[in-house]
Design a protein around this motif. Structure first.
Motif, PDB file in Angstrom:
ATOM      1  N   HIS A 538      30.978  25.519  43.455  1.00 33.55           N
ATOM      2  CA  HIS A 538      31.128  24.708  42.321  1.00 33.55           C
ATOM      3  C   HIS A 538      32.050  24.819  41.739  1.00 33.55           C
ATOM      4  O   HIS A 538      32.801  25.695  41.372  1.00 33.55           O
ATOM      5  N   LYS A 539      32.608  23.513  41.125  1.00 31.87           N
ATOM      6  CA  LYS A 539      33.885  23.826  40.345  1.00 31.87           C
ATOM      7  C   LYS A 539      33.870  24.627  39.112  1.00 31.87           C
ATOM      8  O   LYS A 539      34.847  25.304  38.650  1.00 31.87           O
ATOM      9  N   GLU A 540      32.655  24.923  38.428  1.00 33.52           N
ATOM     10  CA  GLU A 540      32.553  25.496  37.332  1.00 33.52           C
ATOM     11  C   GLU A 540      32.451  27.142  37.589  1.00 33.52           C
ATOM     12  O   GLU A 540      32.987  28.140  36.810  1.00 33.52           O
ATOM     13  N   ILE A 541      32.313  27.643  38.699  1.00 26.11           N
ATOM     14  CA  ILE A 541      32.391  28.934  39.364  1.00 26.11           C
ATOM     15  C   ILE A 541      33.785  29.249  39.649  1.00 26.11           C
ATOM     16  O   ILE A 541      34.351  30.220  39.017  1.00 26.11           O
ATOM     17  N   ILE A 542      34.536  28.281  39.963  1.00 21.74           N
ATOM     18  CA  ILE A 542      36.147  28.598  40.178  1.00 21.74           C
ATOM     19  C   ILE A 542      36.725  28.909  38.811  1.00 21.74           C
ATOM     20  O   ILE A 542      37.413  29.721  38.252  1.00 21.74           O
ATOM     21  N   ARG A 543      36.251  27.839  37.704  1.00 23.87           N
ATOM     22  CA  ARG A 543      36.836  28.089  36.603  1.00 23.87           C
ATOM     23  C   ARG A 543      36.596  29.261  35.743  1.00 23.87           C
ATOM     24  O   ARG A 543      37.308  29.991  35.075  1.00 23.87           O
ATOM     25  N   GLU A 544      35.219  29.431  35.854  1.00 25.46           N
ATOM     26  CA  GLU A 544      34.641  30.583  35.179  1.00 25.46           C
ATOM     27  C   GLU A 544      35.149  32.006  35.678  1.00 25.46           C
ATOM     28  O   GLU A 544      35.590  32.827  34.983  1.00 25.46           O
ATOM     29  N   THR A 545      35.608  32.187  36.947  1.00 27.88           N
ATOM     30  CA  THR A 545      36.456  33.288  37.231  1.00 27.88           C
ATOM     31  C   THR A 545      37.689  33.463  36.936  1.00 27.88           C
ATOM     32  O   THR A 545      38.073  34.473  36.457  1.00 27.88           O
ATOM     33  N   LEU A 546      38.250  32.468  36.737  1.00 30.18           N
ATOM     34  CA  LEU A 546      39.712  32.365  36.228  1.00 30.18           C
ATOM     35  C   LEU A 546      39.672  32.687  34.557  1.00 30.18           C
ATOM     36  O   LEU A 546      40.523  33.473  34.057  1.00 30.18           O
ATOM     37  N   ASP A 547      38.608  32.146  33.977  1.00 31.11           N
ATOM     38  CA  ASP A 547      38.432  32.529  32.741  1.00 31.11           C
ATOM     39  C   ASP A 547      38.013  33.998  32.422  1.00 31.11           C
ATOM     40  O   ASP A 547      38.592  34.462  31.436  1.00 31.11           O
ATOM     41  N   GLU A 548      37.287  34.518  33.291  1.00 28.37           N
ATOM     42  CA  GLU A 548      37.077  35.909  33.430  1.00 28.37           C
ATOM     43  C   GLU A 548      38.311  36.925  33.497  1.00 28.37           C
ATOM     44  O   GLU A 548      38.529  38.015  32.711  1.00 28.37           O
ATOM     45  N   LEU A 549      39.275  36.322  34.190  1.00 27.79           N
ATOM     46  CA  LEU A 549      40.700  36.917  34.438  1.00 27.79           C
ATOM     47  C   LEU A 549      41.365  37.043  33.259  1.00 27.79           C
ATOM     48  O   LEU A 549      42.013  37.994  32.861  1.00 27.79           O
ATOM     49  N   GLU A 550      41.404  35.734  32.579  1.00 24.68           N
ATOM     50  CA  GLU A 550      41.940  35.773  31.276  1.00 24.68           C
ATOM     51  C   GLU A 550      41.428  36.564  30.157  1.00 24.68           C
ATOM     52  O   GLU A 550      42.242  37.179  29.765  1.00 24.68           O
ATOM     53  N   SER A 551      40.171  37.048  30.216  1.00 28.93           N
ATOM     54  CA  SER A 551      39.496  37.782  29.324  1.00 28.93           C
ATOM     55  C   SER A 551      40.000  39.146  29.432  1.00 28.93           C
ATOM     56  O   SER A 551      40.133  39.980  28.606  1.00 28.93           O
ATOM     57  N   SER A 552      40.125  39.759  30.650  1.00 27.19           N
ATOM     58  CA  SER A 552      40.695  41.088  31.293  1.00 27.19           C
ATOM     59  C   SER A 552      41.904  41.180  30.651  1.00 27.19           C
ATOM     60  O   SER A 552      42.277  42.101  29.946  1.00 27.19           O
ATOM     61  N   ALA A 553      43.041  39.934  30.934  1.00 29.74           N
ATOM     62  CA  ALA A 553      44.255  40.141  30.536  1.00 29.74           C
ATOM     63  C   ALA A 553      44.545  40.276  29.321  1.00 29.74           C
ATOM     64  O   ALA A 553      45.749  40.814  28.809  1.00 29.74           O
ATOM     65  N   LYS A 554      43.683  39.868  28.415  1.00 27.78           N
ATOM     66  CA  LYS A 554      43.982  39.699  27.202  1.00 27.78           C
ATOM     67  C   LYS A 554      44.465  40.834  26.213  1.00 27.78           C
ATOM     68  O   LYS A 554      44.930  40.935  25.200  1.00 27.78           O
ATOM     69  N   ARG A 555      43.797  41.867  26.791  1.00 28.96           N
ATOM     70  CA  ARG A 555      43.922  43.332  26.359  1.00 28.96           C
ATOM     71  C   ARG A 555      45.222  43.992  26.297  1.00 28.96           C
ATOM     72  O   ARG A 555      45.472  44.934  26.042  1.00 28.96           O
ATOM     73  N   PHE A 556      46.231  43.304  27.317  1.00 30.56           N
ATOM     74  CA  PHE A 556      47.421  44.177  27.491  1.00 30.56           C
ATOM     75  C   PHE A 556      48.597  43.323  27.081  1.00 30.56           C
ATOM     76  O   PHE A 556      48.750  42.090  26.972  1.00 30.56           O
ATOM     77  N   ASN A 557      49.649  43.942  26.866  1.00 26.00           N
ATOM     78  CA  ASN A 557      50.990  43.622  26.128  1.00 26.00           C
ATOM     79  C   ASN A 557      51.996  43.161  27.263  1.00 26.00           C
ATOM     80  O   ASN A 557      52.823  42.553  26.965  1.00 26.00           O
ATOM     81  N   THR A 558      51.703  43.993  28.317  1.00 22.76           N
ATOM     82  CA  THR A 558      53.001  43.597  29.580  1.00 22.76           C
ATOM     83  C   THR A 558      52.041  43.515  30.738  1.00 22.76           C
ATOM     84  O   THR A 558      51.182  43.643  30.937  1.00 22.76           O
ATOM     85  N   ILE A 559      52.805  42.713  31.620  1.00 22.29           N
ATOM     86  CA  ILE A 559      52.269  42.568  33.063  1.00 22.29           C
ATOM     87  C   ILE A 559      52.192  43.779  33.742  1.00 22.29           C
ATOM     88  O   ILE A 559      51.336  44.157  34.409  1.00 22.29           O
ATOM     89  N   GLU A 560      53.229  44.709  33.460  1.00 24.53           N
ATOM     90  CA  GLU A 560      53.300  46.086  34.252  1.00 24.53           C
ATOM     91  C   GLU A 560      52.066  46.731  34.019  1.00 24.53           C
ATOM     92  O   GLU A 560      51.458  47.473  34.646  1.00 24.53           O
ATOM     93  N   GLU A 561      51.763  46.667  32.473  1.00 27.53           N
ATOM     94  CA  GLU A 561      50.554  47.674  32.037  1.00 27.53           C
ATOM     95  C   GLU A 561      49.254  46.960  32.619  1.00 27.53           C
ATOM     96  O   GLU A 561      48.398  47.916  33.318  1.00 27.53           O
ATOM     97  N   PHE A 562      49.017  45.819  32.814  1.00 26.67           N
ATOM     98  CA  PHE A 562      47.864  45.078  33.095  1.00 26.67           C
ATOM     99  C   PHE A 562      47.805  45.407  34.875  1.00 26.67           C
ATOM    100  O   PHE A 562      46.657  45.785  35.279  1.00 26.67           O
ATOM    101  N   LEU A 563      48.786  45.244  35.553  1.00 26.43           N
ATOM    102  CA  LEU A 563      48.615  45.476  36.864  1.00 26.43           C
ATOM    103  C   LEU A 563      48.370  47.071  37.119  1.00 26.43           C
ATOM    104  O   LEU A 563      47.702  47.137  38.217  1.00 26.43           O
ATOM    105  N   SER A 564      48.902  47.725  36.320  1.00 23.86           N
ATOM    106  CA  SER A 564      48.763  49.256  36.501  1.00 23.86           C
ATOM    107  C   SER A 564      47.454  49.536  36.286  1.00 23.86           C
ATOM    108  O   SER A 564      46.858  50.296  37.161  1.00 23.86           O
TER     109      SER A 564
END
Length: 763
Positions: A538-564
């Motif tokens: 489903h197109k919606e499943i693909i979009r929602e999965t990436l939206d959830e990744l954005e929700s997770s990333a929102k909490r971090f100030n740097t890419i290093e911090e997020f990946l760590s």
């Protein structure tokens, strides 16, 4: 935690009305079966074992000949009925145990039934050994084995996936399809009795899909293998071809009972119908309100139309819930009654109200997870609960990212059912993270491999070329080696240069901006324009999965911090999985609602109960199903996807025994959402009580203008000063995130809560 964290009803409904089921103290066999009746001795012996049966249960147990539909509501004691009826047939009706067949869907359920039958009065181990209590697959596999089908069973899903990956690699399609989605699709076809030769071939993508599936079938034949779906299909074909075998089964199994009948697919139903003819001594036990496996071919119309297939069928309804409190049972009743295609039944309860279901309106999934985990810790630390008392349920596996992270952070033991793959390892998510990893380490070859498919380059061939070239001459950006590959086209060279430039810019970006840039510039388009993805996702499943990744990333100030953080979460998750082998461990249990069916928990948290997730935004998608196979469209018409979503909500609610928490985040993956309609519909709206409200207005207050005839409940800041009535509506996500605020009038602290207001018509 604020005293206003929980509410007795969803915001926007009548807080004064909590749906409760009728409390009943049912008469039991002690009162209902007199000693003068010829089967009294059987019920007296059951009573000595503490088995006290109610009237409909007794009716089902006494049923002897002809078809019987036993509608078993949630928590109504269906297993006791199946077990005791088996004992009744043997002890009272003197049926030979070898003539009895009990069929269910899991080995655990089959073994449990056998154990419980063995404990019945007058039945010993030698008798139970002659009763066939089996799963569909084990029963029909035994028949196949006796009649020359000797192929090995592919028992492990992981092995199947390895085989499919090899086939995809040989076809150069390893970056295009996911094995689990291909097998799900193949199983759906098979259980609707659609052969591989009947698969559609209207488009190039469908032709390709058919070729993949055909290769898998060829591989099985060549390697002398069959899978679980083949077991049922082969058995059906065998019984059609060998009438003597069918007659022998019909002659032997004179009494057939099928548990969890609502989960039955077409092949299973056809097999059962063949065996029970001509006597039709078939007892089916199930609940059409709990049909939630349509993706596996289950259809609630098998129960709804049972009397049409078996005109002499008797129906008995088990409508007394022994599991949950009356408020939980009442909520389930109010949710499911809105479905149209169902057998009408309203469950009664035997347990008094207890704690009414509670509702949460957290800001988002991370806030939701923090609040739930804080509550769990408080309850366990106070000694009120054990971790194992708690079940956390969600509609789909991509809903559990935030709650898993909070459990890991707080070192709370948990068992995650059906969750082998981490969210951050998901095939949709990993390529995005690989782009971020390259921004930090441009020579991360594993990340380079993950990026290549998004440039329309075969990952294995591409990485091999890069490694070969880099061993000769190292490059600061090894990906640039691809420019010298002879097969690379000009447009791909252009894309490679654009991508390198893009990755370089990430160094100065915060994670959320980098991810949104990746999606906007190429990744969303890459996923959505792939016609093959449209066949299997489903197109919606693909979009929602990436939206959830954005929700997770929102909490971090740097890419290093997020990946760590991701690395730590994945490592700790693996540590937890090693400890999960002991199923008796004192641990919180997490699972999808689908996995929870048949289970019960003292405390249930249902998370992400918001519009767009429950019901899911993709529930009405007939056109996609029509692409798969024309008959699927008719199936969807017959069994509304929206009604199945409501059944999911009903199943979730009825898993709770004592306490139920329903959480509806106000913002779901960055977007403002409403509370799930399924829970709103369980409570009377203010609009429905408008006339009563109007009648309460005194003459001094005048009348309400028609412009303001409706009411609504809004999220608001409320002054805590008892002598101050000031409140302010919360209008933005930013304001909702504030931890505190002072009253603009008296300067006292304000707290978040709700306020009922008159709503202007048309707004």
């Amino acid at each position: 935690m604020s005293k206003r964290t929980y509410f007795s009803a969803p915001l926007g409904t009548d807080f004064q009305k909590v749906p409760n089921a009728v409390i009943t103290i049912p008469k039991t066999s002690k009162e209902l079966v007199s000693n003068r009746e010829r089967d009294a001795y059987y019920f007296r012996s059951l009573e000595k074992l503490g088995i006290l049966l109610n009237e409909p249960q007794i009716q089902a147990i006494r049923h002897f000949q002809g078809p019987l539909l036993t509608l078993a509501g949630a928590g109504s004691g269906k297993t006791s009925v199946l077990v005791c009826r088996t004992g009744y047939l043997i002890s009272v009706r003197k049926v030979d145990p070898r003539n009895i067949l009990l069929v269910t869907f899991s080995k655990k359920a089959a073994d449990e039934m056998k154990e419980r039958i063995a404990q019945l009065p007058g039945i010993d181990k030698s008798i139970t050994e002659n009763i066939q209590a089996r799963t569909f697959h084990s029963f029909f596999l035994a028949i196949l084995r006796k009649h020359g089908v000797l192929q090995d069973i592919i028992g492990e899903t992981r092995y199947q996936h390895i085989v499919m990956k090899k086939i995809l690699r040989e076809m150069g399609l390893q970056d295009t399809y996911q094995p689990e989605t291909l097998f799900s699709l193949l199983s759906a076809y098979k259980m609707q009795m659609v052969g591989v030769d009947q698969l559609p071939e209207k488009t190039e993508e469908e032709i390709e899909l058919k070729q993949i599936i055909s290769r898998y079938e060829e591989w099985k034949n060549k390697n002398n293998k069959i899978d679980f779906d083949d077991v049922l299909l082969r058995a059906y074909q065998l019984l059609q071809q060998k009438q003597s075998l069918l007659h022998s089964l019909q002659k032997r199994f004179l009494y057939v009972s099928v548990d969890e009948f609502q989960d039955t697919n077409m092949v299973q139903y056809e097999l059962i119908k063949m065996i029970v003819n001509p006597l039709q001594n078939l007892m089916i036990v199930g609940d059409d309100d709990q049909t939630i496996y349509s993706f596996n071919g289950a259809r609630n119309d098998f129960i709804l139309n049972f009397a049409k297939v078996f005109p002499n069928a008797k129906t008995i309804t088990l409508d007394i819930n022994y599991r949950s409190t009356s408020s939980i049972v009442g909520l389930g009743n109010e949710i499911i009654k809105h479905n149209i295609k169902r057998k009408k039944k309203t469950l009664k309860a035997t347990r008094k109200n207890g704690i009414t279901p509670r509702y949460m309106s957290p800001k988002n999934s991370d806030d939701e997870a923090e609040k739930i985990v804080s509550h769990i810790l408080r309850e366990v630390e106070s000694g009120k609960r054990r971790f194992s008392d708690i079940g956390i349920l969600y509609r789909s596996s991509n809903n559990n990212r935030a709650i898993l992270e909070q459990l890991i952070r707080n070192e709370i033991p948990f068992i995650e059912y059906g969750g082998d793959e981490s969210f951050y390892d998901h095939w949709i998510v990993k390529p995005v993270l690989d782009h971020l990893r390259l921004a930090i380490n441009r020579r991360d070859f594993e990340a380079i491999e993950g990026v290549l498919p998004t440039l329309y380059i075969n990952r294995e061939q591409g990485l091999q070329y890069i490694l070969e070239q880099d061993s000769v001459q190292k490059k600061k950006w090894p990906l640039i080696h691809m420019l010298s590959l002879q097969e690379i086209k000009d447009f791909q060279k252009e894309k490679i240069m654009e991508r390198l430039k893009c990755i370089k810019t990430f160094e100065s970006m915060i994670p959320i901006d980098a991810i949104q840039h990746i999606r906007r510039e190429f990744y969303d388009q890459f996923l959505e324009t792939n016609k093959r993805h449209k066949l299997t996702h489903h197109k919606e499943i693909i979009r929602e999965t990436l939206d959830e990744l954005e929700s997770s990333a929102k909490r971090f100030n740097t890419i290093e911090e997020f990946l760590s953080f991701i690395t730590i979460v994945m490592e700790k998750r693996q540590e937890m999985k090693q400890q999960q082998k002991d199923k008796r461990k004192n641990a919180v249990q997490l699972m999808t609602i689908h996995k929870s069916k048949g289970l019960e928990f003292p405390v249930v948290f249902l998370i992400s109960a918001s519009e767009g997730n429950m019901p899911h935004s993709s529930v009405i998608d007939v056109e996609r199903m029509e692409d798969l196979y024309v008959d699927f469209k008719e199936i969807l018409k017959e069994s509304s996807a929206l009604e199945e979503e409501r059944r999911l909500a009903y199943v979730a609610v009825t898993r709770a025994q004592e306490e139920l928490f329903i959480s509806s985040p106000m913002y779901y993956r960055g977007k403002k959402v409403e509370v799930s309609r399924f829970f709103m519909s369980a409570y009377p709206r203010y609009e429905a009580n408008k006339r009563k409200a109007d009648n309460r207005i005194t003459k001094s207050e005048g009348t309400i203008s028609p412009m303001y005839a409706k009411q609504e409940t809004v999220y608001a800041w409320l002054c805590t000063n008892g002598s101050c009535n000031v409140w302010q509506r919360i209008l933005s996500y930013e304001e909702a995130e504030l931890k505190s605020k002072n009253c603009p009038v008296c300067k006292a602290p304000m707290e978040k809560g709700s306020k009922a207001i008159l709503k202007r018509q048309g707004y």
